[in-house]
Motif scaffolding. Structure first.
Motif, PDB file in Angstrom:
ATOM      1  N   PRO A 136     -80.196 101.539  84.903  1.00 22.86           N
ATOM      2  CA  PRO A 136     -81.070 101.937  83.800  1.00 22.86           C
ATOM      3  C   PRO A 136     -82.545 101.579  83.998  1.00 22.86           C
ATOM      4  N   ASP A 157     -77.349 108.771  76.725  1.00 23.00           N
ATOM      5  CA  ASP A 157     -76.513 107.769  77.395  1.00 23.00           C
ATOM      6  C   ASP A 157     -75.528 107.199  76.375  1.00 23.00           C
ATOM      7  N   TYR A 168     -71.359  99.886  80.627  1.00 26.39           N
ATOM      8  CA  TYR A 168     -72.145 100.358  79.486  1.00 26.39           C
ATOM      9  C   TYR A 168     -72.914  99.197  78.858  1.00 26.39           C
TER      10      TYR A 168
END
Length: 253
Positions: A136, A157, A168
């Motif tokens: 990210p 996302d 995640y």
């Protein structure tokens, strides 16, 4: 290091690059493959002053659903890039169908290379492609380089609901990354559970139908298509139970 083909396959929930040539057939009934055009249109209306001179870059644009709908709504310029030629052909035809062919430019390309050369946009969009551009923090830095100072980044996302799955990030972890990369969270749209379940059911029905057709036509590759159905189901279960799909609007100072 993963190849772009491996990352592409993963972004479309394919477990093997061997499946890539069949993705246009499997996904032929779906136009929206990632971000919701409606959610992005709403965010732009609420937060961004645009004109017919606004320039938007849509990375991993798929079949152009976001690009075409944005150009139709706002009459500004959109460039969409995707690595699958059949998706780009579809997007070009859709832009003509919607009367925005002159506002949309669609090209076949590897977005990992595109982010190095595309510059000067007002808005950049990256829809639901996972780690194709890296982690990210790396992704946001690359996206920042494509927009002007004072521009915007839109990312589709997910928020992890807790720290149990490193794949995640939680919202707090995302917020730390935004701070570290010099962007601001302006808005977020978390998809509602009932809406998500409805979308998943409809899309899965189409995919299963096309996968079964391919299994009959190519029985020697039936395991590929069966694996795709299972990976799609697994992703749907994750989205409905373990994570929250979110569209993020970020400001670049």
């Amino acid at each position: 290091m993963k190849t772009i083909e491996e990352k592409l396959a993963k972004s479309l929930t394919a477990e093997s690059i061997e499946l890539i040539p069949y993705l246009p057939y499997l996904l032929q009934d779906l136009w929206e493959l990632g971000s919701s055009p409606r959610d992005i249109i709403g965010m732009i209306i609420d937060h961004i002053l645009v004109s017919n001179q606004t320039k938007v870059l849509d990375l991993a644009c798929g079949k152009g659903a976001v690009s075409v709908n944005l150009a139709s709504e706002f009459r500004f310029l959109v460039k969409g890039i995707d690595i699958i030629p059949e998706f780009i052909d579809f997007a070009i035809n859709k832009s003509k169908e919607f009367g925005v062919g002159e506002l949309c430019e669609f090209v076949v390309g590897d977005i990992t290379e595109s982010v190095k050369i595309e510059k000067g946009y007002d808005i950049v969009i990256l829809g639901a492609v996972g780690d194709v551009l890296g982690k990210p923090e790396e992704t946001i830095i690359l996206l920042k380089n494509t927009v002007k100072k004072g521009g915007y980044i839109i990312i589709d996302d997910a928020y992890g609901k807790d720290n149990t799955d490193a794949k995640y990030l939680t919202k707090n972890q995302w917020l730390k990354i935004f701070k570290n990369t010099g962007v601001r969270l302006i808005d977020e749209k978390i998809i509602e559970d009932d809406e998500l379940a409805s979308i998943n059911d409809e899309q899965q029905e189409f995919i299963v139908k096309r996968a079964n057709e391919l299994k009959k036509e190519l029985p020697e590759k039936a395991h590929l298509f069966e694996s795709y159905i299972k990976s799609q189901l697994k992703e749907c279960e994750e989205l409905e139970n373990d994570i929250s799909g979110v569209t993020l609007l970020l400001g670049v100072d």
